[in-house]
Scaffold this active site. Structure first.
Site, PDB file in Angstrom:
ATOM      1  N   GLU A 259       0.838  -1.210   0.000  1.00 48.36           N
ATOM      2  CA  GLU A 259       0.000   0.000   0.000  1.00 48.36           C
ATOM      3  C   GLU A 259       0.870   1.256   0.000  1.00 48.36           C
ATOM      4  O   GLU A 259       1.778   1.349   0.825  1.00 48.36           O
ATOM      5  CB  GLU A 259      -0.902   0.009   1.243  1.00 48.36           C
ATOM      6  CG  GLU A 259      -1.948  -1.078   1.197  1.00 48.36           C
ATOM      7  CD  GLU A 259      -2.921  -1.038   2.372  1.00 48.36           C
ATOM      8  OE1 GLU A 259      -2.870  -0.105   3.186  1.00 48.36           O
ATOM      9  OE2 GLU A 259      -3.735  -1.973   2.468  1.00 48.36           O
ATOM     10  N   HIS A 277      -7.897   1.573   1.270  1.00 50.30           N
ATOM     11  CA  HIS A 277      -7.840   1.362   2.735  1.00 50.30           C
ATOM     12  C   HIS A 277      -8.720   2.391   3.452  1.00 50.30           C
ATOM     13  O   HIS A 277      -8.249   3.157   4.299  1.00 50.30           O
ATOM     14  CB  HIS A 277      -6.392   1.418   3.242  1.00 50.30           C
ATOM     15  CG  HIS A 277      -6.194   0.708   4.556  1.00 50.30           C
ATOM     16  ND1 HIS A 277      -5.042   0.035   4.888  1.00 50.30           N
ATOM     17  CD2 HIS A 277      -7.022   0.561   5.641  1.00 50.30           C
ATOM     18  CE1 HIS A 277      -5.154  -0.470   6.105  1.00 50.30           C
ATOM     19  NE2 HIS A 277      -6.352  -0.169   6.585  1.00 50.30           N
TER      20      HIS A 277
END
Ligand code: 3PG
Length: 317
Positions: A259, A277
């Site tokens: 990420e 997220h």
């Protein structure tokens, strides 16, 4: 006491810290800057963006506590923190509702092809015939992990008249029955029975790639999988294969092995929906997570025992 906050947390949490007389600095630092500056602080508050690695902790001469304004602590080297006598505290209850609501939102979105409907409309296309969906009503939701978030997701799913089954080796049949969840002992059985599979467990050595090719191959061709927990629990290569070959109906991922993701082949697939997220990213969830975390940090700095002390066992052994 000096507190460094390196990820955006709710203003309410910063205010709480200041009200207690803390000297608070907010700056989104990258690794090298944090490594250089950490020795000046008594406390560090992070979300999942900041990676609190061993070298940072080893440089943190004055650090007494690391606060995680959220649930997952896989971005913090807990072992090194424990060895250096640094408490790690979190806010496990703050974002329960927000994450459960996002999981349900993804289930609805996948079922009604909302993301494709939106993008095709904006391209001037009217794909009414192509976008026939399915109802949640009467379908089976399989929860992998039945802690706070899993149980909240079950509660919300019941409003859609879904049947709920759950896999959680740490909870008994009786525990789950209390929440209207039927316990399934083997993960592969849950994978084959559910119409929707939603993951609600931490990413650890044990759960890494728990959802692998074999598990995904067990799913019904009409089933969907949703991950609002942590990247790394699903093997992304294996997921790519089953989605590409249309062996399952679709997937929604809020979390990724890396990420932010870079050149992730999953993003070329129409039956994959992605969000960055966002699970805990609501106004309400952030106020709760931030203030609970701030309270834990304040307690620790005052020499009191925090309520959510993640590395208590490691530090007291
Ligand atoms: C959590 O572990 O609390 C959630 O995944 C949210 O993470 P975030 O605070 O980085 O958004």
């Amino acid at each position: 006491m000096k507190i460094l906050v390196t990820d955006k947390i709710a203003d309410e949490a910063i205010e709480l810290l200041k009200k207690e007389g803390m000297d608070v600095t907010f700056k989104e630092m990258e690794h090298d800057e944090l490594l250089e500056n950490i020795r000046r602080y008594d406390a560090l508050i992070v979300r999942s963006r900041t990676k609190v690695t061993s070298d940072i902790i080893e440089n943190a001469e004055n650090l007494k506590v690391i606060g995680r304004a959220g649930i997952g602590v896989d971005n913090i080297d807990i072992e090194t923190a424990s060895k250096h006598g640094i408490k790690v505290v979190n806010a496990p209850t703050g974002a329960t509702i927000s994450v459960a609501e996002l999981a349900i939102a993804h289930m609805l979105s996948l079922s009604r092809h909302l993301t494709i409907a939106d993008s095709t409309m904006k391209q001037g296309r009217w794909e009414k015939k192509k976008l026939k969906g399915v109802e949640l009503h009467g379908k089976t939701l399989g929860l992998v992990g039945c802690g706070n978030i899993g149980r909240k997701t079950a509660e919300l799913a019941k409003a859609f008249n879904m049947k709920i089954i759950g896999y959680d080796p740490f909870l008994s049949k009786e525990d789950l029955e209390k929440y209207g969840i039927e316990k399934i002992d083997e993960l592969k059985d849950l994978m084959s029975k559910a119409d929707y599979i939603s993951l609600h467990l931490p990413h650890t050595r044990e759960t890494h790639h728990l959802i692998n090719a074999e598990m995904l191959e067990n799913m019904k061709p009409t089933a969907y999988i949703i991950n609002c927990a942590r990247g790394g629990i699903i093997d992304e290569d294996a997921l790519y294969d089953v989605l590409k070959d249309k062996k399952i109906a679709g997937a929604a991922l809020d979390v990724f092995e890396k990420e932010p993701p870079v050149d992730n082949p999953l993003f070329s697939l129409e039956n994959l929906v992605a969000t960055p997220h966002l699970g805990a990213s609501t106004i309400e969830g952030q106020i709760r997570a931030g203030t609970v975390c701030a309270e834990q940090v304040i307690k620790t700095l005052k020499g009191e025992t925090p309520d959510y002390w993640v590395n208590r066992k490691l530090m007291e052994k």
